[in-house]
Write a protein that holds these residues in place. Structure first.
Motif, PDB file in Angstrom:
ATOM      1  N   HIS A 131       1.272  -2.580   8.173  1.00  3.85           N
ATOM      2  CA  HIS A 131       2.195  -1.722   7.432  1.00  3.85           C
ATOM      3  C   HIS A 131       2.673  -2.548   6.244  1.00  3.85           C
ATOM      4  O   HIS A 131       2.993  -3.734   6.399  1.00  3.85           O
ATOM      5  CB  HIS A 131       3.388  -1.330   8.301  1.00  3.85           C
ATOM      6  N   VAL A 132       2.724  -1.940   5.080  1.00  3.32           N
ATOM      7  CA  VAL A 132       3.195  -2.664   3.895  1.00  3.32           C
ATOM      8  C   VAL A 132       4.495  -2.060   3.409  1.00  3.32           C
ATOM      9  O   VAL A 132       4.598  -0.840   3.209  1.00  3.32           O
ATOM     10  CB  VAL A 132       2.134  -2.645   2.777  1.00  3.32           C
ATOM     11  N   ALA A 191      -2.832  -0.034  -1.202  1.00  2.00           N
ATOM     12  CA  ALA A 191      -3.179   1.047  -0.272  1.00  2.00           C
ATOM     13  C   ALA A 191      -4.240   1.964  -0.879  1.00  2.00           C
ATOM     14  O   ALA A 191      -5.095   2.488  -0.166  1.00  2.00           O
ATOM     15  CB  ALA A 191      -1.929   1.845   0.083  1.00  2.00           C
ATOM     16  N   ALA A 192      -4.177   2.144  -2.191  1.00  2.00           N
ATOM     17  CA  ALA A 192      -5.189   2.985  -2.834  1.00  2.00           C
ATOM     18  C   ALA A 192      -6.559   2.321  -2.790  1.00  2.00           C
ATOM     19  O   ALA A 192      -7.582   2.992  -2.812  1.00  2.00           O
ATOM     20  CB  ALA A 192      -4.785   3.267  -4.284  1.00  2.00           C
ATOM     21  N   ALA A 193      -6.558   0.979  -2.721  1.00  2.00           N
ATOM     22  CA  ALA A 193      -7.829   0.263  -2.779  1.00  2.00           C
ATOM     23  C   ALA A 193      -8.384  -0.087  -1.408  1.00  2.00           C
ATOM     24  O   ALA A 193      -9.572  -0.342  -1.276  1.00  2.00           O
ATOM     25  CB  ALA A 193      -7.656  -1.025  -3.597  1.00  2.00           C
ATOM     26  N   SER A 194      -7.536  -0.131  -0.406  1.00  6.05           N
ATOM     27  CA  SER A 194      -8.008  -0.657   0.874  1.00  6.05           C
ATOM     28  C   SER A 194      -7.471   0.142   2.054  1.00  6.05           C
ATOM     29  O   SER A 194      -6.265   0.404   2.126  1.00  6.05           O
ATOM     30  CB  SER A 194      -7.559  -2.113   1.024  1.00  6.05           C
ATOM     31  N   PRO A 195      -8.338   0.452   3.026  1.00  5.22           N
ATOM     32  CA  PRO A 195      -7.864   1.132   4.237  1.00  5.22           C
ATOM     33  C   PRO A 195      -7.142   0.190   5.194  1.00  5.22           C
ATOM     34  O   PRO A 195      -6.665   0.637   6.237  1.00  5.22           O
ATOM     35  CB  PRO A 195      -9.161   1.660   4.856  1.00  5.22           C
ATOM     36  N   ARG A 196      -7.082  -1.071   4.842  1.00  2.00           N
ATOM     37  CA  ARG A 196      -6.379  -2.003   5.735  1.00  2.00           C
ATOM     38  C   ARG A 196      -4.876  -1.766   5.717  1.00  2.00           C
ATOM     39  O   ARG A 196      -4.151  -2.290   6.551  1.00  2.00           O
ATOM     40  CB  ARG A 196      -6.691  -3.442   5.311  1.00  2.00           C
ATOM     41  N   ALA A 213      -1.740   9.652  -5.952  1.00  4.79           N
ATOM     42  CA  ALA A 213      -2.662  10.724  -5.568  1.00  4.79           C
ATOM     43  C   ALA A 213      -3.743  10.208  -4.631  1.00  4.79           C
ATOM     44  O   ALA A 213      -4.318  10.967  -3.848  1.00  4.79           O
ATOM     45  CB  ALA A 213      -3.286  11.332  -6.821  1.00  4.79           C
ATOM     46  N   ALA A 214      -4.021   8.900  -4.715  1.00  3.96           N
ATOM     47  CA  ALA A 214      -5.147   8.364  -3.944  1.00  3.96           C
ATOM     48  C   ALA A 214      -4.753   7.948  -2.528  1.00  3.96           C
ATOM     49  O   ALA A 214      -5.615   7.747  -1.687  1.00  3.96           O
ATOM     50  CB  ALA A 214      -5.742   7.161  -4.672  1.00  3.96           C
ATOM     51  N   VAL A 215      -3.466   7.783  -2.266  1.00  3.27           N
ATOM     52  CA  VAL A 215      -3.044   7.248  -0.969  1.00  3.27           C
ATOM     53  C   VAL A 215      -2.888   8.386   0.034  1.00  3.27           C
ATOM     54  O   VAL A 215      -2.133   9.338  -0.210  1.00  3.27           O
ATOM     55  CB  VAL A 215      -1.715   6.466  -1.114  1.00  3.27           C
ATOM     56  N   ASP A 216      -3.611   8.278   1.146  1.00 10.97           N
ATOM     57  CA  ASP A 216      -3.541   9.338   2.155  1.00 10.97           C
ATOM     58  C   ASP A 216      -2.914   8.839   3.454  1.00 10.97           C
ATOM     59  O   ASP A 216      -2.961   9.515   4.461  1.00 10.97           O
ATOM     60  CB  ASP A 216      -4.936   9.907   2.427  1.00 10.97           C
ATOM     61  N   ARG A 243     -10.133   0.188  14.096  1.00 15.47           N
ATOM     62  CA  ARG A 243     -10.214   0.782  12.760  1.00 15.47           C
ATOM     63  C   ARG A 243     -10.877  -0.168  11.767  1.00 15.47           C
ATOM     64  O   ARG A 243     -11.659   0.231  10.922  1.00 15.47           O
ATOM     65  CB  ARG A 243      -8.826   1.138  12.256  1.00 15.47           C
ATOM     66  N   PHE A 244     -10.524  -1.425  11.880  1.00 14.39           N
ATOM     67  CA  PHE A 244     -11.032  -2.368  10.892  1.00 14.39           C
ATOM     68  C   PHE A 244     -12.431  -2.840  11.243  1.00 14.39           C
ATOM     69  O   PHE A 244     -13.193  -3.249  10.377  1.00 14.39           O
ATOM     70  CB  PHE A 244     -10.096  -3.570  10.797  1.00 14.39           C
ATOM     71  N   GLY A 245     -12.791  -2.740  12.545  1.00 13.16           N
ATOM     72  CA  GLY A 245     -14.068  -3.274  12.993  1.00 13.16           C
ATOM     73  C   GLY A 245     -15.270  -2.579  12.364  1.00 13.16           C
ATOM     74  O   GLY A 245     -16.336  -3.156  12.247  1.00 13.16           O
ATOM     75  N   ASP A 246     -15.073  -1.332  11.911  1.00 12.17           N
ATOM     76  CA  ASP A 246     -16.195  -0.610  11.317  1.00 12.17           C
ATOM     77  C   ASP A 246     -16.516  -1.075   9.906  1.00 12.17           C
ATOM     78  O   ASP A 246     -17.541  -0.728   9.351  1.00 12.17           O
ATOM     79  CB  ASP A 246     -15.867   0.887  11.224  1.00 12.17           C
ATOM     80  N   ARG A 247     -15.617  -1.789   9.346  1.00  9.84           N
ATOM     81  CA  ARG A 247     -15.766  -2.065   7.916  1.00  9.84           C
ATOM     82  C   ARG A 247     -16.299  -3.474   7.701  1.00  9.84           C
ATOM     83  O   ARG A 247     -16.012  -4.382   8.436  1.00  9.84           O
ATOM     84  CB  ARG A 247     -14.410  -1.898   7.217  1.00  9.84           C
ATOM     85  N   LYS A 248     -17.040  -3.582   6.654  1.00  6.93           N
ATOM     86  CA  LYS A 248     -17.634  -4.883   6.333  1.00  6.93           C
ATOM     87  C   LYS A 248     -16.806  -5.526   5.231  1.00  6.93           C
ATOM     88  O   LYS A 248     -16.650  -4.952   4.172  1.00  6.93           O
ATOM     89  CB  LYS A 248     -19.062  -4.694   5.832  1.00  6.93           C
ATOM     90  N   GLY A 249     -16.375  -6.709   5.543  1.00  8.57           N
ATOM     91  CA  GLY A 249     -15.638  -7.447   4.520  1.00  8.57           C
ATOM     92  C   GLY A 249     -14.356  -6.754   4.133  1.00  8.57           C
ATOM     93  O   GLY A 249     -13.909  -5.823   4.786  1.00  8.57           O
ATOM     94  N   ARG A 250     -13.819  -7.218   3.076  1.00  9.37           N
ATOM     95  CA  ARG A 250     -12.563  -6.622   2.636  1.00  9.37           C
ATOM     96  C   ARG A 250     -12.843  -5.464   1.690  1.00  9.37           C
ATOM     97  O   ARG A 250     -13.868  -5.438   1.006  1.00  9.37           O
ATOM     98  CB  ARG A 250     -11.694  -7.674   1.962  1.00  9.37           C
ATOM     99  N   SER A 251     -11.879  -4.562   1.652  1.00 10.67           N
ATOM    100  CA  SER A 251     -12.075  -3.396   0.804  1.00 10.67           C
ATOM    101  C   SER A 251     -11.424  -3.631  -0.536  1.00 10.67           C
ATOM    102  O   SER A 251     -10.433  -4.288  -0.624  1.00 10.67           O
ATOM    103  CB  SER A 251     -11.443  -2.180   1.454  1.00 10.67           C
TER     104      SER A 251
END
Lengths: 474, 419
Positions: B220-221, B235-240, B334-337, B411-419
């Motif tokens: 949480h940020v 948050a707009a750039a990364s699902p982390r 607009a990009a943050v969901d 959630r994070f395990g599906d992703r490769k590297g940082r977003s």
């Protein structure tokens, strides 16, 4: 008022054809904004001014502001914009800002459970320029306000402000007291909030010093004394005195949802002019009490005896003064709805309009320069000479125009009338951020090094800084 | 020479306080002001606290030993504040030097007070690399492995300003934060690292670098003031970023929401300061005057003046915070969901509350909460009501608290590297 003759200098005239073409293009782009009914853009880069007729349908309050601005205000009043969402007539900018902070930001009269229904009936005794009247009634179109203010200029400001926002406000230019009659009051034009029947210059000076010592930017010693004394120049005025019972009956008030009293030591007199029938109709009361000779305890006791649940507090900035606020509510009063949430972004000030239009221009015509200022008008001026503040062909040349530019910026920041030779930057409420604003505006108009950044600390008077600006151009 | 009991009257607590209380308080104050002390050009001068006894050699000896143990440059004590600059006055107020109290504790050992001063939160920084290599001073509180909360404070502010949030949440969460890039020396006497980038994208990527550095997959940020746009950009750039809270955010929204005079004035200041060193030097001459402290809250003034401590700091602050204050937040909103808590107060006269109102409108999953009271700075105070609000939101939206949601690892395990 600002010196208009710097608007077009020789240099500006030489660049006029290109400026005119740019101005026309900017005007066409601005005219596509829904808040704009018509516009023209005049002046060279650095002094490019957009004269905007607000659209009465999409920006009705701005349109009313333009109409009101075109009409002459009563003597002693000028237009202020203490916040983006508020334009109002006032007597001086510093006090308008103070009242805004006290009443709107700090909600001094709407604490301790005091709340207003949508159709509130409010009596604002000691209305000053009507700041509380506006604060209470603007979000409640069905509210009705009886505003009482004995100083003619302040009553006129209240009336002008109510008209500007189309509010149901009746303004009575009289004092309220225990019995009808006449009285003398003291009016402090530089410190109108302390004016009143029981004003005492020495006593009031101490209260003001106490406030200034605890307030932001409070200083000490000679500067504080100059600041305080400068605000205490007094005039004696005569005024009619009526009782609240009398004026409430005349106005046909069958209930008072909030009786607000701020009358600078005359509060006990106002209360003494309320008969038992009217007391029963008062649902809530808030008053400023000057705790002299145990008055706070007496009034609190009196309200409790009349069945109010009472609370009182003191603004920390007033801790060196005897001023307290007392809040009384009938225990059986139905809880009123919460105050409406602050409005999204009401468009009622030239400043807010300017921001919207700059953004609009950046979106729809990013290559065009934004105007340097925006002026509300009711008709687009046809000719250069019709432009408010346009130069005469014999406009002064470079050296005196530097002072004129400085004067315009100074008065834009501190308000009309602040360009007195001995007016001090800090006494007028300036701080380091204000100094940055002054520098930035000066450099936009006169180029870099128009004023040394720390000049306000060496000679912060209007005359001293004007001389420095003049000298920097040689 | 003062009697030992004198310590109880000034810095040093009440009657019966341990003899090293004065030292503990001074050590804590020195740590709290260390960033500012290290950033000021030239020796730092301070005056003793108001109403205290004249400064003595014995008290000076204690001060010298303590600054030495804390790795700080020496501090010169002068009789009064005449001639001191704003930052020096702010440091002096925080130190509140009391010669009698210090002399009374002259024989007390320094080890305990020094250890206590380094104990967190915020504790000692660890230096983590940003993606472009800029060293970042980062802080962590709370047990590793707990749900993570990353506090993004206002640009240029030392960690002390955000420390109340670290203290308030670290009992339940792993709370992280860091100080703005290139405005803090990574180690005492190390000098400022180069400013390699200052756009909103670079600054928000520092947020992800902090998560990487502490081995946190998802968090949480919490963005406070100017930290809110950074939190949004990340948050707009990364699902982390699993969820956000934006406290008294200072958002650039074009003309869609009004700004306060303060916002406009600061933006003008930053624009000018960022133009170059000569411009920053001119503003520094203005802002170093003690009068600039007049409207700053005394208990945090030593934090607030940090970016104004030298012309070079001010220039960099102009670029970094200027980018934060002028980058249009609307595309980010607009990009943050993710779920977002937006908090403001009608009493905030620094960042216009309508900015938060409008931001909440543009976000897809936002809850707007009005705090009835609270000016801008109170957002950093972590008072009872804001903490309650934050904890309530965190319980509902933080991985580890919401059993029906996938875990952070899933959630994070599906992703490769940082977003």
């Amino acid at each position: 008022m600002t010196a208009p003759t710097h608007g077009v200098t020789d240099t500006a005239r030489a660049a006029r054809p290109a400026d005119a073409a740019t101005g026309d293009a900017v005007a066409r782009a601005l005219a596509t904004h829904p808040a704009v009914a018509a516009t023209t853009v005049r002046g060279p880069s650095g002094r490019r001014t957009a004269y905007v007729v607000p659209d009465p349908r999409h920006a009705p309050q701005l349109h009313r502001a333009a109409v009101a601005g075109a009409a002459a205000l009563p003597a002693g009043l000028e237009w202020h914009e203490p916040a983006d969402e508020l334009r109002l007539a006032g007597v001086n900018r510093t006090e308008s800002a103070f009242l805004y902070r006290e009443i709107v930001t700090d909600r001094a009269y709407l604490r301790h459970g005091i709340a207003l229904p949508d159709d509130a009936v409010i009596v604002d005794v000691g209305a000053n320029i009507g700041m509380f009247t506006l604060h209470a009634a603007r979000p409640r179109p069905r509210a009705r306000v009886l505003a009482v203010e004995p100083v003619a200029e302040l009553a006129a400001a209240t009336a002008a402000n109510a008209a500007l926002y189309g509010l149901d406000v009746t303004v009575l230019a009289c004092a309220l007291g225990a019995v009808p009659g006449r009285a003398e009051l003291t009016y402090y034009p530089g410190n109108s909030v302390m004016s009143g029947r029981y004003a005492d210059a020495g006593e009031d000076l101490e209260v003001l010093r106490g406030y200034l010592l605890t307030g932001e930017g409070g200083g000490a010693g000679g500067q504080l004394d100059r600041l305080a004394a400068g605000r205490m120049a007094a005039e004696r005025r005569g005024c009619a005195v009526r009782t609240l019972t009398e004026v409430a009956a005349e106005a046909g008030l069958d209930r008072i949802d909030l009786l607000k009293i701020d009358v600078e030591k005359a509060e006990a007199d106002v209360l003494a002019g309320i008969d038992e029938t009217l007391w029963a109709r008062v649902r809530q009361i808030v008053l400023e009490v000057h705790d002299l000779d145990g008055r706070l305890a007496r009034i609190v006791g009196q309200l409790r005896d009349r069945g109010f649940t009472v609370a009182h507090d003191q603004d920390p900035r007033l801790r060196l003064t005897p001023c307290h606020h007392v809040y009384g509510r009938r225990p059986d009063a139905h809880p009123a709805p919460r105050d409406p949430a602050p409005a999204g972004s009401p468009l009622v000030t030239a400043r807010a309009l300017g921001e919207r239009l700059r953004e609009h221009l950046a979106r729809c015509a990013p290559d065009l320069p934004a105007p340097d200022r925006f002026v509300l008008v009711t008709e687009v001026p046809e000719e250069e000479e019709d432009v408010p503040g346009a130069a005469s062909p014999t406009a002064s040349r470079a050296s005196s125009s530097r002072t004129a530019v400085f004067t315009e910026i100074w008065t834009e920041i501190f308000g009309p009338g602040s360009d007195r030779p001995d007016a001090d930057f800090f006494d007028l409420g300036g701080d380091s951020l204000t100094a940055v604003r002054l520098l930035t505006l000066l450099e936009d108009r006169l180029g870099e090094e128009a004023l040394a950044p720390d000049a306000v600390f060496t000679d912060g008077t209007f005359a001293g800084l004007a001389a420095a600006v003049e000298a920097s151009g040689r | 020479m003062s009697e030992p009991g004198a310590a109880a009257t000034g810095r040093g607590g009440g009657p019966g306080a341990p003899p090293d209380t004065a030292l503990r308080e001074l050590a804590a104050a020195l740590r709290d002001t260390s960033s500012l002390i290290c950033s000021l050009p030239g020796p730092v001068r301070v005056a003793p606290g108001p109403g205290t006894a004249p400064w003595t050699a014995a008290a000076g000896d204690v001060l010298d030993r303590l600054t030495g143990r804390l790795g700080l440059p020496g501090i010169e004590v002068v009789p009064d504040t005449a001639g001191l600059w704003a930052a020096e006055v702010a440091v002096g107020r925080r130190l509140a030097l009391d010669a009698s109290a210090l002399a009374g504790a002259a024989d007390a050992p320094l080890a305990g007070p020094v250890r206590a001063a380094y104990a967190g939160p915020p504790g000692e920084p660890v230096v983590l690399p940003a993606y472009d290599g800029t060293p970042l001073r980062a802080y962590a509180a709370g047990e590793p492995g707990r749900p993570a909360v990353l506090v993004v404070g206002a640009c240029g502010m030392p960690v002390g300003l955000a420390a109340p949030w670290l203290r308030a949440l670290s009992g339940t969460y792993r709370v992280l934060t860091w100080e703005s890039r290139a405005l803090f020396a990574p180690r005492a006497k190390a000098g400022l690292p180069p400013l390699l980038g200052y756009g909103l994208a670079e600054q928000s990527s520092d947020l992800l670098a902090i998560l990487d550095g502490f081995g946190v997959a998802e968090a949480h940020v919490m963005g406070v003031c100017g930290g809110a746009p950074l939190a949004l950009a990340a948050a707009a750039a990364s699902p982390r970023i699993a969820s956000l809270s934006l406290w008294h955010g200072d958002f650039e929204l074009g003309g869609d929401a009004p700004k306060t005079d303060h916002q406009r004035d600061v933006a003008a200041l930053l624009a000018k300061a960022g133009q170059g060193l000569p411009q920053a030097e001119g503003l520094y001459r203005l802002l170093r005057h003690p009068r600039s402290l007049a409207k700053l809250r005394p208990d945090v003034a030593h934090h607030l003046v940090h970016p104004y401590a030298s012309p070079e700091l001010l220039r960099r602050y102009g670029l970094l915070n200027g980018a934060i204050m002028t980058t249009d937040c609307r595309p980010l909103l607009a990009a943050v969901d993710r779920p977002v808590l937006v908090v403001t107060s009608p009493e905030d006269t620094t960042a216009h509350p309508d900015g938060s109102v409008h931001a909440a409108r543009l976000l897809r999953r936002a809850a707007l909460r009005w705090l009835p009271h609270g000016d801008h700075l109170t957002a950093f105070d972590a008072g009872p009501e804001p903490v309650r609000l934050a904890e309530e939101f965190l319980r509902a939206h933080t991985p580890g608290h919401a059993p029906d949601r996938p875990t952070a690892r899933d959630r994070f395990g599906d992703r490769k590297g940082r977003s």
